[in-house]
Design a protein around this motif. Structure first.
Motif, PDB file in Angstrom:
ATOM      1  N   THR A   1       3.288   7.058  -8.973  1.00  0.00           N
ATOM      2  CA  THR A   1       3.784   8.436  -9.042  1.00  0.00           C
ATOM      3  C   THR A   1       5.047   8.508  -9.884  1.00  0.00           C
ATOM      4  O   THR A   1       5.201   9.415 -10.717  1.00  0.00           O
TER       5      THR A   1
ATOM      6  N   PRO B   1       1.520   3.208  -4.659  1.00  0.00           N
ATOM      7  CA  PRO B   1       1.372   4.634  -4.991  1.00  0.00           C
ATOM      8  C   PRO B   1       2.709   5.293  -5.367  1.00  0.00           C
ATOM      9  O   PRO B   1       2.743   6.151  -6.259  1.00  0.00           O
ATOM     10  N   ARG B   2       3.791   4.893  -4.723  1.00  0.00           N
ATOM     11  CA  ARG B   2       5.106   5.431  -5.086  1.00  0.00           C
ATOM     12  C   ARG B   2       5.457   5.085  -6.528  1.00  0.00           C
ATOM     13  O   ARG B   2       5.947   5.922  -7.279  1.00  0.00           O
TER      14      ARG B   2
ATOM     15  N   ASN C   1       0.822  -1.210   0.000  1.00  0.00           N
ATOM     16  CA  ASN C   1       0.000   0.000   0.000  1.00  0.00           C
ATOM     17  C   ASN C   1       0.859   1.265   0.000  1.00  0.00           C
ATOM     18  O   ASN C   1       0.382   2.326  -0.384  1.00  0.00           O
TER      19      ASN C   1
END
Length: 159
Positions: free
Chosen positions: A126, A122-123, A118
């Motif tokens: 991005t 997202p890293r 989690n």
């Protein structure tokens, strides 16, 4: 008694090394030659075992490196029967038991892995978005000076 104790300690040490390697290699789906690659400690343990085995009042059979390398499963490892306890019958020494333990410990770590993912997902998303924007911007900037290089940057971005 001293000779028997030396023999038992050499046998225990050899067991530990070979069993550790077998478990390690089983996990990696390897055996035989892979055992040879990482073997200095096992060779030394075989020498200690052979010295202790010959020193007994009723000498035990000597082991060769080839015999040990041929052991690909715990059930093939005949020396286990000479030990103080026969671990071949233990639940953790059976393939089903090892698989159950592996699954159990994976389940224990599942929540931790989900929390980590989690954060990492997202890293990564991005990073992908930023990389896309950067390469688009650089391709536009380079286009006036070197259209061929700009085209290569665009191809790289698309890939």
């Amino acid at each position: 008694m001293v000779a028997q104790r030396r023999y038992q300690r050499a046998l225990d040490h050899l067991h530990g090394l070979v069993i550790a390697r077998l478990f390690e290699l089983t996990k990696c789906n390897m055996s035989g030659t892979a055992l040879q690659v990482r073997s200095r400690a096992i060779k030394a343990a075989i020498e200690q075992y052979n010295a202790a085995a010959v020193a007994l009042t009723v000498p035990r059979e000597r082991l060769t490196w080839e015999e040990v390398v041929d052991y690909t499963f715990l059930s093939d490892f005949d020396l286990l029967r000479l030990a103080r306890t026969d671990i071949v019958s233990e639940g953790w020494a059976q393939p089903a038991g090892r698989e159950a333990m592996d699954q159990y410990f994976k389940l224990l770590r599942a929540d931790e892995e989900i929390r980590r993912l989690n954060v990492e997902i997202p890293r990564f998303v991005t990073y992908m978005r930023d990389e896309e924007r950067f390469l688009r911007r650089e391709a536009r900037r380079i286009f006036a000076e070197d259209p061929a290089l700009a085209h290569q940057v665009t191809l790289y971005r698309m890939r």
